[in-house]
Scaffold this motif. Structure first.
Motif, PDB file in Angstrom:
ATOM      1  N   VAL A   3      24.902  15.910 -30.123  1.00 32.04           N
ATOM      2  CA  VAL A   3      24.919  16.609 -31.446  1.00 32.04           C
ATOM      3  C   VAL A   3      23.513  16.197 -32.153  1.00 32.04           C
ATOM      4  O   VAL A   3      23.168  17.066 -32.979  1.00 32.04           O
ATOM      5  CB  VAL A   3      25.969  15.478 -32.206  1.00 32.04           C
ATOM      6  CG1 VAL A   3      25.845  15.912 -33.567  1.00 32.04           C
ATOM      7  CG2 VAL A   3      27.450  15.837 -31.678  1.00 32.04           C
ATOM      8  N   ARG A   4      22.802  15.324 -31.946  1.00 30.80           N
ATOM      9  CA  ARG A   4      21.433  15.147 -32.533  1.00 30.80           C
ATOM     10  C   ARG A   4      20.571  16.247 -32.238  1.00 30.80           C
ATOM     11  O   ARG A   4      19.567  16.561 -32.806  1.00 30.80           O
ATOM     12  CB  ARG A   4      20.732  13.723 -32.367  1.00 30.80           C
ATOM     13  CG  ARG A   4      21.639  12.555 -33.071  1.00 30.80           C
ATOM     14  CD  ARG A   4      21.120  11.434 -32.479  1.00 30.80           C
ATOM     15  NE  ARG A   4      21.564  10.324 -33.302  1.00 30.80           N
ATOM     16  CZ  ARG A   4      21.531   9.033 -32.717  1.00 30.80           C
ATOM     17  NH1 ARG A   4      21.289   8.592 -31.489  1.00 30.80           N
ATOM     18  NH2 ARG A   4      22.130   8.110 -33.500  1.00 30.80           N
ATOM     19  N   ALA A   5      20.636  16.601 -30.729  1.00 29.34           N
ATOM     20  CA  ALA A   5      19.849  17.661 -30.057  1.00 29.34           C
ATOM     21  C   ALA A   5      20.093  19.154 -30.758  1.00 29.34           C
ATOM     22  O   ALA A   5      19.220  19.972 -31.102  1.00 29.34           O
ATOM     23  CB  ALA A   5      19.794  17.825 -28.660  1.00 29.34           C
ATOM     24  N   LEU A   6      21.586  19.373 -31.105  1.00 30.55           N
ATOM     25  CA  LEU A   6      21.865  20.422 -31.760  1.00 30.55           C
ATOM     26  C   LEU A   6      21.483  20.594 -33.122  1.00 30.55           C
ATOM     27  O   LEU A   6      21.060  21.373 -33.760  1.00 30.55           O
ATOM     28  CB  LEU A   6      23.355  20.752 -31.709  1.00 30.55           C
ATOM     29  CG  LEU A   6      24.085  20.810 -30.073  1.00 30.55           C
ATOM     30  CD1 LEU A   6      25.297  20.918 -30.026  1.00 30.55           C
ATOM     31  CD2 LEU A   6      23.410  22.406 -29.752  1.00 30.55           C
ATOM     32  N   HIS A   7      21.894  19.495 -33.975  1.00 28.13           N
ATOM     33  CA  HIS A   7      21.670  19.488 -35.425  1.00 28.13           C
ATOM     34  C   HIS A   7      21.137  18.074 -35.847  1.00 28.13           C
ATOM     35  O   HIS A   7      21.872  17.175 -35.974  1.00 28.13           O
ATOM     36  CB  HIS A   7      23.225  19.723 -36.147  1.00 28.13           C
ATOM     37  CG  HIS A   7      23.658  20.846 -35.701  1.00 28.13           C
ATOM     38  ND1 HIS A   7      23.304  22.167 -36.330  1.00 28.13           N
ATOM     39  CD2 HIS A   7      24.745  21.170 -35.032  1.00 28.13           C
ATOM     40  CE1 HIS A   7      24.168  23.232 -35.694  1.00 28.13           C
ATOM     41  NE2 HIS A   7      24.903  22.528 -34.899  1.00 28.13           N
ATOM     42  N   GLU A   8      20.016  18.057 -36.047  1.00 26.75           N
ATOM     43  CA  GLU A   8      19.040  16.689 -36.205  1.00 26.75           C
ATOM     44  C   GLU A   8      19.619  16.185 -37.359  1.00 26.75           C
ATOM     45  O   GLU A   8      19.754  14.838 -37.401  1.00 26.75           O
ATOM     46  CB  GLU A   8      17.743  16.840 -36.104  1.00 26.75           C
ATOM     47  CG  GLU A   8      16.854  15.729 -36.146  1.00 26.75           C
ATOM     48  CD  GLU A   8      15.384  15.867 -36.241  1.00 26.75           C
ATOM     49  OE1 GLU A   8      14.579  14.999 -36.454  1.00 26.75           O
ATOM     50  OE2 GLU A   8      15.092  17.325 -36.047  1.00 26.75           O
ATOM     51  N   GLY A   9      19.931  16.945 -38.506  1.00 28.22           N
ATOM     52  CA  GLY A   9      20.186  16.197 -39.794  1.00 28.22           C
ATOM     53  C   GLY A   9      21.543  15.807 -39.947  1.00 28.22           C
ATOM     54  O   GLY A   9      22.241  15.408 -41.078  1.00 28.22           O
ATOM     55  N   LEU A  10      22.440  16.298 -38.931  1.00 26.12           N
ATOM     56  CA  LEU A  10      24.059  16.001 -39.372  1.00 26.12           C
ATOM     57  C   LEU A  10      24.342  14.621 -39.331  1.00 26.12           C
ATOM     58  O   LEU A  10      23.974  13.724 -38.389  1.00 26.12           O
ATOM     59  CB  LEU A  10      24.772  16.889 -38.031  1.00 26.12           C
ATOM     60  CG  LEU A  10      26.249  16.838 -38.189  1.00 26.12           C
ATOM     61  CD1 LEU A  10      26.745  17.279 -39.607  1.00 26.12           C
ATOM     62  CD2 LEU A  10      26.928  17.436 -36.914  1.00 26.12           C
ATOM     63  N   TRP A  11      25.043  14.206 -40.058  1.00 22.47           N
ATOM     64  CA  TRP A  11      25.788  12.953 -40.623  1.00 22.47           C
ATOM     65  C   TRP A  11      26.622  12.740 -39.373  1.00 22.47           C
ATOM     66  O   TRP A  11      27.885  13.166 -39.394  1.00 22.47           O
ATOM     67  CB  TRP A  11      25.950  12.731 -41.987  1.00 22.47           C
ATOM     68  CG  TRP A  11      26.484  11.349 -42.246  1.00 22.47           C
ATOM     69  CD1 TRP A  11      26.310  10.162 -41.469  1.00 22.47           C
ATOM     70  CD2 TRP A  11      27.375  10.790 -43.532  1.00 22.47           C
ATOM     71  NE1 TRP A  11      26.909   9.039 -42.123  1.00 22.47           N
ATOM     72  CE2 TRP A  11      27.709   9.369 -43.218  1.00 22.47           C
ATOM     73  CE3 TRP A  11      27.911  11.613 -44.541  1.00 22.47           C
ATOM     74  CZ2 TRP A  11      28.410   9.077 -44.165  1.00 22.47           C
ATOM     75  CZ3 TRP A  11      28.547  10.976 -45.532  1.00 22.47           C
ATOM     76  CH2 TRP A  11      28.909   9.642 -45.148  1.00 22.47           C
ATOM     77  N   TRP A  40      31.338  23.063 -31.067  1.00 23.95           N
ATOM     78  CA  TRP A  40      32.276  23.755 -31.820  1.00 23.95           C
ATOM     79  C   TRP A  40      32.507  22.758 -32.864  1.00 23.95           C
ATOM     80  O   TRP A  40      32.260  23.195 -34.147  1.00 23.95           O
ATOM     81  CB  TRP A  40      33.672  24.155 -31.271  1.00 23.95           C
ATOM     82  CG  TRP A  40      34.469  25.210 -32.001  1.00 23.95           C
ATOM     83  CD1 TRP A  40      34.641  26.634 -31.669  1.00 23.95           C
ATOM     84  CD2 TRP A  40      34.858  25.111 -32.927  1.00 23.95           C
ATOM     85  NE1 TRP A  40      35.155  27.136 -32.428  1.00 23.95           N
ATOM     86  CE2 TRP A  40      35.782  26.357 -33.426  1.00 23.95           C
ATOM     87  CE3 TRP A  40      35.305  24.123 -33.887  1.00 23.95           C
ATOM     88  CZ2 TRP A  40      36.548  26.670 -34.592  1.00 23.95           C
ATOM     89  CZ3 TRP A  40      36.199  24.291 -35.136  1.00 23.95           C
ATOM     90  CH2 TRP A  40      36.767  25.410 -35.467  1.00 23.95           C
ATOM     91  N   ALA A  41      32.581  21.427 -32.699  1.00 21.55           N
ATOM     92  CA  ALA A  41      32.985  20.576 -34.045  1.00 21.55           C
ATOM     93  C   ALA A  41      31.833  20.348 -34.649  1.00 21.55           C
ATOM     94  O   ALA A  41      31.633  20.266 -35.891  1.00 21.55           O
ATOM     95  CB  ALA A  41      33.372  19.368 -33.316  1.00 21.55           C
ATOM     96  N   ALA A  42      30.454  20.096 -33.820  1.00 21.47           N
ATOM     97  CA  ALA A  42      29.168  19.984 -34.688  1.00 21.47           C
ATOM     98  C   ALA A  42      28.920  21.177 -35.501  1.00 21.47           C
ATOM     99  O   ALA A  42      28.553  21.186 -36.817  1.00 21.47           O
ATOM    100  CB  ALA A  42      28.117  19.691 -33.761  1.00 21.47           C
ATOM    101  N   ASP A  43      29.039  22.355 -35.011  1.00 21.58           N
ATOM    102  CA  ASP A  43      28.832  23.592 -35.696  1.00 21.58           C
ATOM    103  C   ASP A  43      29.711  23.630 -36.939  1.00 21.58           C
ATOM    104  O   ASP A  43      29.246  24.266 -38.045  1.00 21.58           O
ATOM    105  CB  ASP A  43      28.967  24.915 -34.932  1.00 21.58           C
ATOM    106  CG  ASP A  43      27.792  24.938 -33.984  1.00 21.58           C
ATOM    107  OD1 ASP A  43      26.728  24.056 -33.944  1.00 21.58           O
ATOM    108  OD2 ASP A  43      28.031  25.817 -33.022  1.00 21.58           O
TER     109      ASP A  43
END
Length: 294
Positions: free
Chosen positions: A71-79, A20-23
């Motif tokens: 988190v990296r697996a879900l959103h590779e480019g997320l800072w 939820w937080a990553a999204d």
């Protein structure tokens, strides 16, 4: 730009809360801050304290690494940034809520007394005293419902107006509709149940959501006045929602008692994430995290 803060439990990683937080960080285009706290050891013999503290730190480091990998697996480019801090989790997270967009954590499903007074409680103290909205993920959101739905509880107070403003903005962000619910408790003795009372509450409800349509013209806003118990009716509304949003009354005092029975009940019974929204900065007593009241 404001971070999304995610509290990481070193004992049991809450995957739904982390997702939820990553999204949410992706939706907002902001940084995700992952924070884990290593609590002090009080219940050990002196010679065992260092070994136990070291074990807790190793578990915390592992949980933080696992969270970052997910988190990296879900959103590779997320800072993302990570922090491992010594201290009680509720205090550590609370001190980091100033200036962030919102804080997200999973629920341990503790009993009410343990939530209010227990050392291991995080959700209730954080929801009661944080400087930002707090999302507690006890149950998953209902993302399959179309169109998606955000529910906000309304009672006419300035606390609920802050909640309505947040809920409308979140609905716009999620391309969801907004349902504003005023729960009118059934009187114990009075027979006040007529049309005048209903009309007055509809008027107050309309005032509470006034301006949302202009600020968020993409959001369809529904208003509903229902008779019953606030926890029961908002729980019923939560069964098809992405989240249920409620306001919070100020700061200070015993943090768990400060939240009130409706928020406590929703944290136990809501069938979706629960978001508590404080008053905007400057509208509460302004005391720093952990400051006492006389």
């Amino acid at each position: 730009m404001s971070d999304v803060l995610a509290g990481i439990d070193p004992g049991e990683l809450s995957v739904p809360a982390l997702v939820w937080a990553a999204d949410e960080a992706v939706r907002r285009g902001v940084r995700l801050r992952l924070v884990v706290a290593v609590p002090p050891v009080h219940d050990r013999l002196r010679y065992d304290v260092l070994a136990h503290q070291s074990s807790l730190r190793v578990r915390a480091e592992s949980a933080l690494a696992n969270a970052q990998d997910l988190v990296r697996a879900l959103h590779e480019g997320l800072w993302t940034v990570t922090e491992l801090v010594d201290g009680m989790p509720a205090t550590v997270l609370g001190e980091r809520t100033q200036g962030v967009a919102l804080a997200v954590l999973g629920s341990r499903h503790l009993g009410r007394l343990a939530e209010v007074f227990g050392e291991g409680s995080v959700a209730v103290p954080l929801a009661a005293r944080a400087d930002c909205p707090v999302v507690v993920i006890g149950e998953p959101e209902h993302a399959a419902v179309r169109p998606p739905l955000i529910v906000v509880g309304v009672d006419g107070s300035r606390d609920c107006r802050a909640a309505v403003a947040f809920a409308a903005a979140e609905a716009s962000l999620r391309e969801a509709r907004l349902l504003a619910v005023w729960v009118w408790p059934r009187p114990l003795l009075s027979r006040e149940d007529g049309g005048e009372g209903l009309a007055e509450r509809r008027r107050l409800l309309a005032e509470s959501v006034a301006g949302c349509a202009e600020r968020h013209p993409d959001v369809g806003i529904e208003q509903e006045v229902v008779r019953g118990h606030p926890v029961e009716e908002l729980t019923r509304a939560s069964r098809e929602a992405l989240a249920v949003v409620v306001g919070r009354r100020g700061r200070g005092g015993y943090s768990g008692l400060r939240l009130g029975s409706t928020v406590h009940g929703l944290l136990h019974h809501a069938d979706c994430p629960v978001i508590t929204v404080p008053l905007p900065s400057g509208e509460h007593d302004g005391r720093p995290w952990g400051a006492s009241r006389r």
